[in-house]
Scaffold this motif. Sequence first.
Motif, short mmCIF file in Angstrom:
data_model
loop_
_atom_site.label_atom_id
_atom_site.label_comp_id
_atom_site.label_asym_id
_atom_site.label_seq_id
_atom_site.Cartn_x
_atom_site.Cartn_y
_atom_site.Cartn_z
N MET A 46 3.86 -13.58 -10.14
CA MET A 46 2.92 -14.59 -9.72
C MET A 46 3.18 -15.03 -8.28
O MET A 46 2.26 -15.38 -7.56
CB MET A 46 3.01 -15.77 -10.69
N GLN A 47 4.47 -14.97 -7.88
CA GLN A 47 4.82 -15.39 -6.52
C GLN A 47 4.14 -14.50 -5.48
O GLN A 47 3.72 -14.99 -4.43
CB GLN A 47 6.35 -15.38 -6.35
N TRP A 48 4.04 -13.21 -5.77
CA TRP A 48 3.39 -12.29 -4.83
C TRP A 48 1.92 -12.65 -4.64
O TRP A 48 1.38 -12.57 -3.54
CB TRP A 48 3.52 -10.85 -5.30
N TYR A 49 1.27 -13.04 -5.73
CA TYR A 49 -0.14 -13.43 -5.67
C TYR A 49 -0.30 -14.69 -4.81
O TYR A 49 -1.18 -14.76 -3.95
CB TYR A 49 -0.66 -13.69 -7.10
N LEU A 50 0.57 -15.66 -5.03
CA LEU A 50 0.50 -16.90 -4.26
C LEU A 50 0.83 -16.68 -2.79
O LEU A 50 0.24 -17.32 -1.91
CB LEU A 50 1.43 -17.95 -4.87
N ASP A 51 1.75 -15.75 -2.51
CA ASP A 51 2.07 -15.45 -1.11
C ASP A 51 0.85 -14.89 -0.37
O ASP A 51 0.63 -15.21 0.80
CB ASP A 51 3.22 -14.45 -1.02
N VAL A 52 0.07 -14.06 -1.06
CA VAL A 52 -1.15 -13.52 -0.43
C VAL A 52 -2.14 -14.65 -0.15
O VAL A 52 -2.76 -14.70 0.91
CB VAL A 52 -1.78 -12.42 -1.31
N LEU A 53 -2.28 -15.57 -1.09
CA LEU A 53 -3.20 -16.69 -0.89
C LEU A 53 -2.73 -17.61 0.23
O LEU A 53 -3.54 -18.20 0.95
CB LEU A 53 -3.39 -17.48 -2.18
N LYS A 54 -1.41 -17.75 0.41
CA LYS A 54 -0.88 -18.57 1.51
C LYS A 54 -1.21 -17.95 2.86
O LYS A 54 -1.37 -18.65 3.85
CB LYS A 54 0.63 -18.74 1.37
N LYS A 55 -1.30 -16.63 2.89
CA LYS A 55 -1.67 -15.90 4.12
C LYS A 55 -3.16 -15.60 4.06
O LYS A 55 -3.58 -14.47 4.28
CB LYS A 55 -0.87 -14.61 4.23
N TYR A 56 -3.97 -16.60 3.79
CA TYR A 56 -5.39 -16.45 3.46
C TYR A 56 -6.13 -15.47 4.37
O TYR A 56 -6.78 -14.56 3.90
CB TYR A 56 -6.08 -17.82 3.49
N ALA A 57 -6.06 -15.66 5.65
CA ALA A 57 -6.80 -14.79 6.57
C ALA A 57 -5.87 -14.19 7.62
O ALA A 57 -6.26 -14.01 8.77
CB ALA A 57 -7.92 -15.57 7.24
N VAL A 58 -4.66 -13.84 7.23
CA VAL A 58 -3.70 -13.22 8.14
C VAL A 58 -3.87 -11.71 8.05
O VAL A 58 -3.51 -11.09 7.05
CB VAL A 58 -2.24 -13.64 7.78
N GLY B 75 -2.71 -9.66 10.57
CA GLY B 75 -1.62 -9.02 11.30
C GLY B 75 -0.38 -8.93 10.45
O GLY B 75 -0.19 -9.67 9.49
N GLY B 76 0.48 -7.99 10.80
CA GLY B 76 1.72 -7.82 10.06
C GLY B 76 1.61 -6.73 9.01
O GLY B 76 0.68 -5.92 9.03
N ARG B 77 2.57 -6.75 8.10
CA ARG B 77 2.65 -5.69 7.09
C ARG B 77 2.81 -6.30 5.70
O ARG B 77 3.33 -7.39 5.55
CB ARG B 77 3.85 -4.79 7.39
N ALA B 78 2.35 -5.58 4.69
CA ALA B 78 2.50 -5.99 3.30
C ALA B 78 3.02 -4.80 2.50
O ALA B 78 2.43 -3.72 2.56
CB ALA B 78 1.18 -6.46 2.72
N GLN B 79 4.10 -5.01 1.78
CA GLN B 79 4.64 -3.90 1.00
C GLN B 79 3.81 -3.64 -0.25
O GLN B 79 2.95 -4.44 -0.61
CB GLN B 79 6.10 -4.15 0.66
N ARG B 80 4.04 -2.51 -0.88
CA ARG B 80 3.27 -2.11 -2.06
C ARG B 80 3.30 -3.19 -3.14
O ARG B 80 2.28 -3.46 -3.77
CB ARG B 80 3.82 -0.81 -2.65
N LYS B 81 4.46 -3.76 -3.37
CA LYS B 81 4.62 -4.75 -4.43
C LYS B 81 3.68 -5.93 -4.22
O LYS B 81 3.02 -6.39 -5.15
CB LYS B 81 6.06 -5.23 -4.47
N GLU B 82 3.58 -6.41 -2.99
CA GLU B 82 2.70 -7.54 -2.68
C GLU B 82 1.25 -7.18 -2.96
O GLU B 82 0.52 -7.95 -3.60
CB GLU B 82 2.88 -7.94 -1.21
N TYR B 83 0.83 -6.02 -2.50
CA TYR B 83 -0.55 -5.59 -2.69
C TYR B 83 -0.88 -5.40 -4.17
O TYR B 83 -1.88 -5.93 -4.68
CB TYR B 83 -0.82 -4.28 -1.93
N TRP B 84 -0.07 -4.65 -4.90
CA TRP B 84 -0.39 -4.31 -6.29
C TRP B 84 -0.27 -5.50 -7.23
O TRP B 84 -1.02 -5.59 -8.21
CB TRP B 84 0.42 -3.12 -6.77
N PHE B 85 0.66 -6.42 -6.97
CA PHE B 85 0.70 -7.62 -7.80
C PHE B 85 -0.52 -8.49 -7.55
O PHE B 85 -1.05 -9.11 -8.47
CB PHE B 85 1.99 -8.42 -7.58
N PHE B 86 -1.00 -8.54 -6.31
CA PHE B 86 -2.23 -9.27 -6.02
C PHE B 86 -3.40 -8.65 -6.78
O PHE B 86 -4.20 -9.35 -7.40
CB PHE B 86 -2.51 -9.29 -4.53
#
Length: 126
Positions: free
Chosen positions: A1-13, A15-26
Amino acid sequence: MQWYLDVLKKYAVFGGRAQRKEYWFFVLFNIIFSVVLSMVDGLTGTFNAESGYGLLSGLYTLAVAIPGIAVSVRRLHDTGRTGWWFFILLIPVIGAIIFLVFMCFDGDESDNEHGPNPKYPLSSSV
């Protein structure tokens, strides 16, 4: 759930990089929430069969559209690609297959032009 919330915290970011885990948990939590909201729409009578959306599921889809695009672009950055590759989804069928393959690749092990490796943030090149 933390990965999902991290994506929402970066609402319109974008720039940068997102690892597979962040993307697939979202993606996983997005699917779960969409199914649950569609069931609630069906039970409350707010589901529209013509559009395929209900009131709650439609609002949720609108709310997570920008973070979904942003995490996809950051995921493309992690694999060393530009965010413009997101538009490959406009090509019917084959574009979605290519995009899915890109999302499954592991990210660049070292830093790239989009930033340090999010998997190993302390191991930046010296």
